[in-house]
Every structure is written in C-alpha cells, then in structure tokens.
Design a protein around this motif. Structure first.
Motif, PDB file in Angstrom:
ATOM      1  N   LEU A 308       0.897  -1.263   0.117  1.00 34.25           N
ATOM      2  CA  LEU A 308       0.034  -0.029  -0.086  1.00 34.25           C
ATOM      3  C   LEU A 308       0.862   1.340  -0.224  1.00 34.25           C
ATOM      4  O   LEU A 308       1.683   1.451   0.865  1.00 34.25           O
ATOM      5  CB  LEU A 308      -0.897  -0.024   1.177  1.00 34.25           C
ATOM      6  CG  LEU A 308      -1.707  -1.378   1.302  1.00 34.25           C
ATOM      7  CD1 LEU A 308      -2.515  -1.167   2.816  1.00 34.25           C
ATOM      8  CD2 LEU A 308      -2.871  -1.434   0.016  1.00 34.25           C
ATOM      9  N   ASP A 309       0.839   2.089  -1.095  1.00 29.55           N
ATOM     10  CA  ASP A 309       1.534   3.354  -1.128  1.00 29.55           C
ATOM     11  C   ASP A 309       0.362   4.498  -1.479  1.00 29.55           C
ATOM     12  O   ASP A 309       0.394   5.096  -2.166  1.00 29.55           O
ATOM     13  CB  ASP A 309       2.408   3.268  -2.189  1.00 29.55           C
ATOM     14  CG  ASP A 309       3.472   4.460  -2.549  1.00 29.55           C
ATOM     15  OD1 ASP A 309       3.466   5.321  -1.282  1.00 29.55           O
ATOM     16  OD2 ASP A 309       3.825   4.683  -3.386  1.00 29.55           O
ATOM     17  N   GLY A 310      -0.319   4.702  -0.276  1.00 29.00           N
ATOM     18  CA  GLY A 310      -1.289   5.821  -0.353  1.00 29.00           C
ATOM     19  C   GLY A 310      -2.569   5.323  -0.756  1.00 29.00           C
ATOM     20  O   GLY A 310      -3.334   6.084  -1.289  1.00 29.00           O
ATOM     21  N   VAL A 339      -3.543   4.756   3.206  1.00 32.91           N
ATOM     22  CA  VAL A 339      -2.970   3.709   4.113  1.00 32.91           C
ATOM     23  C   VAL A 339      -1.755   3.325   3.563  1.00 32.91           C
ATOM     24  O   VAL A 339      -1.668   3.369   2.131  1.00 32.91           O
ATOM     25  CB  VAL A 339      -3.974   2.540   4.195  1.00 32.91           C
ATOM     26  CG1 VAL A 339      -3.309   1.490   4.906  1.00 32.91           C
ATOM     27  CG2 VAL A 339      -5.222   2.911   4.830  1.00 32.91           C
ATOM     28  N   TYR A 340      -0.993   3.295   4.240  1.00 35.48           N
ATOM     29  CA  TYR A 340       0.794   2.796   3.937  1.00 35.48           C
ATOM     30  C   TYR A 340       1.101   1.586   4.535  1.00 35.48           C
ATOM     31  O   TYR A 340       0.810   1.413   5.537  1.00 35.48           O
ATOM     32  CB  TYR A 340       1.665   4.024   3.813  1.00 35.48           C
ATOM     33  CG  TYR A 340       1.319   5.295   3.144  1.00 35.48           C
ATOM     34  CD1 TYR A 340       1.892   5.481   1.938  1.00 35.48           C
ATOM     35  CD2 TYR A 340       0.632   6.098   3.600  1.00 35.48           C
ATOM     36  CE1 TYR A 340       1.703   6.745   1.169  1.00 35.48           C
ATOM     37  CE2 TYR A 340       0.236   7.454   2.954  1.00 35.48           C
ATOM     38  CZ  TYR A 340       0.843   7.471   1.676  1.00 35.48           C
ATOM     39  OH  TYR A 340       0.722   8.881   1.058  1.00 35.48           O
ATOM     40  N   GLY A 341       1.896   0.791   3.937  1.00 35.05           N
ATOM     41  CA  GLY A 341       2.519  -0.262   4.454  1.00 35.05           C
ATOM     42  C   GLY A 341       2.355  -1.607   3.650  1.00 35.05           C
ATOM     43  O   GLY A 341       2.066  -1.427   2.367  1.00 35.05           O
ATOM     44  N   ILE A 352      -5.711  -7.468  10.166  1.00 34.72           N
ATOM     45  CA  ILE A 352      -5.487  -6.519   9.198  1.00 34.72           C
ATOM     46  C   ILE A 352      -6.184  -5.195   9.383  1.00 34.72           C
ATOM     47  O   ILE A 352      -5.632  -4.038   9.278  1.00 34.72           O
ATOM     48  CB  ILE A 352      -6.247  -6.877   7.786  1.00 34.72           C
ATOM     49  CG1 ILE A 352      -5.386  -8.138   7.115  1.00 34.72           C
ATOM     50  CG2 ILE A 352      -6.089  -5.678   6.664  1.00 34.72           C
ATOM     51  CD1 ILE A 352      -3.842  -8.028   6.925  1.00 34.72           C
ATOM     52  N   ILE A 353      -7.273  -5.197  10.091  1.00 33.23           N
ATOM     53  CA  ILE A 353      -8.251  -4.285  10.466  1.00 33.23           C
ATOM     54  C   ILE A 353      -7.306  -3.431  11.669  1.00 33.23           C
ATOM     55  O   ILE A 353      -7.360  -2.389  11.652  1.00 33.23           O
ATOM     56  CB  ILE A 353      -9.562  -4.557  10.805  1.00 33.23           C
ATOM     57  CG1 ILE A 353     -10.489  -5.022   9.481  1.00 33.23           C
ATOM     58  CG2 ILE A 353     -10.342  -3.517  11.617  1.00 33.23           C
ATOM     59  CD1 ILE A 353     -11.872  -5.431   9.755  1.00 33.23           C
ATOM     60  N   LYS A 357      -6.228   0.360  11.782  1.00 32.33           N
ATOM     61  CA  LYS A 357      -6.562   1.120  13.023  1.00 32.33           C
ATOM     62  C   LYS A 357      -5.266   2.025  13.595  1.00 32.33           C
ATOM     63  O   LYS A 357      -5.240   3.200  14.211  1.00 32.33           O
ATOM     64  CB  LYS A 357      -7.270   0.390  14.050  1.00 32.33           C
ATOM     65  CG  LYS A 357      -8.553  -0.019  13.868  1.00 32.33           C
ATOM     66  CD  LYS A 357      -9.211  -0.732  15.104  1.00 32.33           C
ATOM     67  CE  LYS A 357     -10.673  -1.307  14.818  1.00 32.33           C
ATOM     68  NZ  LYS A 357     -11.080  -2.037  16.037  1.00 32.33           N
ATOM     69  N   SER A 358      -4.139   1.336  13.414  1.00 38.16           N
ATOM     70  CA  SER A 358      -2.975   2.070  14.021  1.00 38.16           C
ATOM     71  C   SER A 358      -2.690   3.315  12.963  1.00 38.16           C
ATOM     72  O   SER A 358      -1.700   4.113  13.935  1.00 38.16           O
ATOM     73  CB  SER A 358      -1.882   0.844  13.933  1.00 38.16           C
ATOM     74  OG  SER A 358      -1.478   0.544  12.625  1.00 38.16           O
ATOM     75  N   MET A 359      -3.214   3.233  11.972  1.00 43.21           N
ATOM     76  CA  MET A 359      -2.906   4.458  11.251  1.00 43.21           C
ATOM     77  C   MET A 359      -3.965   5.356  11.191  1.00 43.21           C
ATOM     78  O   MET A 359      -3.560   6.697  10.928  1.00 43.21           O
ATOM     79  CB  MET A 359      -2.476   4.196   9.563  1.00 43.21           C
ATOM     80  CG  MET A 359      -1.148   3.449   9.595  1.00 43.21           C
ATOM     81  SD  MET A 359      -0.535   3.508   8.062  1.00 43.21           S
ATOM     82  CE  MET A 359      -0.944   1.702   7.514  1.00 43.21           C
TER      83      MET A 359
END
Length: 376
Positions: A308-310, A339-341, A352-353, A357-359
């Motif tokens: 994921l890159d944005g 979301v990134y990562g 995954i969810i 949530k951490s972001m």
C-alpha cells in the motif's frame, strides 16, 4: 445477412436483453457450413412449432397473437440451444468477447468454491491455490492429477476434442485464489472474485482469453501468435511479457506492466502502448491515464502480500472484501483516508483491520456478516 424472422419486435419479446443479443448474434452472424447441422436446427424448430400448434387446437382459449409469441419463443429457445451447441464445438470467426457473452457461467459473486467449467458442461469443484494445467493437446489436470482415470484414453479423446474450438472457464470466488497453465505454456495467477474464459487449445493465428476480475500473466512468447487479454471495456495485445490486469465489475480497471511491452485498445478504438513500470487506468468511457509505478507492488498478491502506497481506504475496503470473502463497508467520511505499508493476506482479517486502526483513528463493528468501518 439473413433476414431476422424470429425476432419480431411487435409480437416476440425475449425474456431479457441478453437473450435478444444471443438471438441477434446467432441469426445474423453464425453461418454454419455443415448442412447437417443447419438442417437439424430447422427440423427440430419446426417440430416444436407443430407441437405448439396441435396444443393450441385443444386449448382454444389462447388468442392467435399469444400463440405466435409462444411459438416464436419456443423456436428461439431451440435455436439458441442447438446453435449454441454447434457454436461452441466448431471453428468460428467470433471473438472471445462474443464467446463469453454467449456462454453459460457462474458469477464469482455467487460462487462458494473454485469451479472449473468444462466445454462439455461438466463442473469440477477444486481447492484454493490449486493449479489447473493444460497440455498442448488440451489434456487437463489439477495439481498434476489428470481428470481421467485412464490417462492414455483421455489423451486420445482430448486430442480429437481439441480439433474443435472448445472453451473452458475457471471461476474463483471471493476469498480464494488459483493458478492456470494454458496450453501454450502461459502462466496465469487468478485472484479472488475472478472468472477466466479460455480455449483448451489455442487455434488460428492468435491467442485470446477473457477475464472479469484480476489476473497476473507470464505470457509464453510466440511472435507468430500474439496473445490478447479481453475484458469488458478493453483488450491488451502482447507477444510475450508479464503484466497484471485488474478488471472487476463496478471498479475502475487498470493494467500494470512488469516486463516487455503491451498495447491497450479501449472500446473507442483508442490505442496506447506501455513500457515496464507503467499503469494505465481504464474508465467506463475509455482509457483514462498512464502513470509510472513500481510494478512489483501490483503483483505482490500472487505471493500473498498487498503493498500500500497511499491507497485510499474506500478502495482498500473493496479489495479486502474480495480477498477475504467478507463484505467491508467504509463510512463516506473515511473514503479519502490513505493507508501505507505491507499487508500479509495470510493474516486474519481482524489483524488487518487492527493494522489499519494503527494509522487511522476508526472503529469497526460487524453486523449480519458485514464489517462496518466508521470514524471514532
């Protein structure tokens, strides 16, 4: 072109537009050279018409117009059935999109198991991540196991059958994946919620398949037989290369090129060429744009990863719904959150969810099998 006698707009109304399109195609485009086939269609059609006429003599309550509609419907249905059987077992000039429109199928949205639909109407349920492979003669196996108990006799049968232009389908439901080795050596990874239609053996001067969903291909090089991937709004032409095709219903399509070169043509006949690490997006009205990307990010799913890159959260929710087979609905206030990562698709969906949530400050709840994401 033959006069279209069966499709009378004033008296004959097909059950739906799809049936009308099939009738139009068979009546106006199919011209069998086999006189036995055409005579068979004619004889069976008129036998059915005479049967309906005899029934009408007993049932005098029917009006003449109703009778005509009934006769036309029976004749048209029989024409579709008989001509359809002829169409899928003989060489023809129809493109793969026309074949796909006429074939009976299973919607990946409704499927529960990975299904291999054979040209003889047989259906086989197979396990996730299974590898369906075809030999150059059209013999098929699943995870190296032939579908026939007598492999030698099956080879003879398949070779004779491959002389005809027969098509198979691989339907992969949400939450599952599969692999496909085509008769020319082309490798296809098939993602969740995807349908692929392809010939058991490629014939003629080109190779064609049809896809709804997402596939990654390593196309076997053959300069004399270019390879075409067809989707609802475009086609990709290639001689031998590696690329990803994303063509789900209700979602903007895209093609990402990893190696080689390809040419895309949309329904407006607009052409665009690609080089490695380019992405072309295709909207409903045709080719939209071309941008530079890292192609490896878009093929990571074949290794069970998602880079994921944005990615905006609404689109990510749609993709996760496909991969996990569970509907995820994103509140409109979160649509443009990014979301990134890297996600490991082998992880549990709840993990995954939690990562998301951490972001992004959000909450999740599940109701009636649907996961809702909303802002805290």
């Amino acid at each position: 072109m033959k006069e279209n006698k069966f499709i009378d707009n004033e008296v004959f109304q097909p059950k739906d537009e799809e049936e009308r399109e099939k009738l139009e195609f068979f009546w106006n485009r199919c011209t069998p050279e086999d006189t036995d086939v055409t005579e068979s269609i004619r004889q069976k059609t008129f036998r059915k018409i005479h049967e309906e006429e005899r029934k009408s003599t007993v049932q005098q309550k029917r009006s003449s117009k109703t009778l005509y509609i009934t006769i036309a419907s029976v004749a048209a249905s029989l024409l579709l059935l008989v001509a359809g059987n002829w169409f899928f077992s003989h060489d023809n000039s129809a493109g793969i999109k026309e074949v796909a429109a006429l074939m009976s199928s299973v919607d990946p949205e409704d499927a529960e198991d990975i299904t291999l639909m054979m040209s003889d109407s047989k259906k086989l349920q197979i396990e996730t991540d299974s590898r369906v492979a075809y030999t150059s003669k059209g013999t098929v196996s699943v995870n190296s196991k032939s579908l026939s108990h007598d492999a030698e006799m099956e080879d003879v049968k398949e070779e004779k059958s491959a002389a005809k232009n027969e098509y198979n389908q691989l339907i992969v439901p949400k939450g599952k994946r599969s692999q496909l080795l085509l008769s020319d050596g082309t490798k296809v990874w098939v993602n969740s919620g995807t349908k692929v239609i392809y010939p058991r053996v490629f014939k003629g001067n080109k190779r064609e398949i049809y896809v709804e969903g997402e596939i990654y291909l390593e196309v076997a090089h053959n300069a004399e037989k270019p390879f075409f991937v067809n989707a609802s709004g475009f086609e990709v032409k290639v001689l031998g290369t590696c690329f990803d095709v994303f063509a789900y219903k209700q979602m903007e399509a895209r093609v990402v090129l990893a190696e080689g070169s390809v040419q895309i043509k949309d329904n407006n006949e607009k052409l665009i060429k690609m080089v490695p690490n380019e992405l072309v997006s295709i909207a409903e009205n045709g080719i939209k744009e071309k941008i530079r990307v890292n192609a490896n990010d878009y093929k990571a799913w074949i290794d069970g990863l998602m880079i994921l890159d944005g990615e905006n959260l609404n689109r990510l929710a749609e993709r996760l719904s496909l991969y996990y087979g569970k509907k995820i609905v994103c509140d409109s206030s979160l649509y443009n959150e990014t979301v990134y990562g890297k996600l490991d698709l082998r992880d549990d969906l709840n993990d995954i969810i939690d990562f998301i949530k951490s972001m992004i400050p959000l909450s999740a709840r599940e109701e009636n099998g649907v996961i809702y994401l909303y802002r805290e």
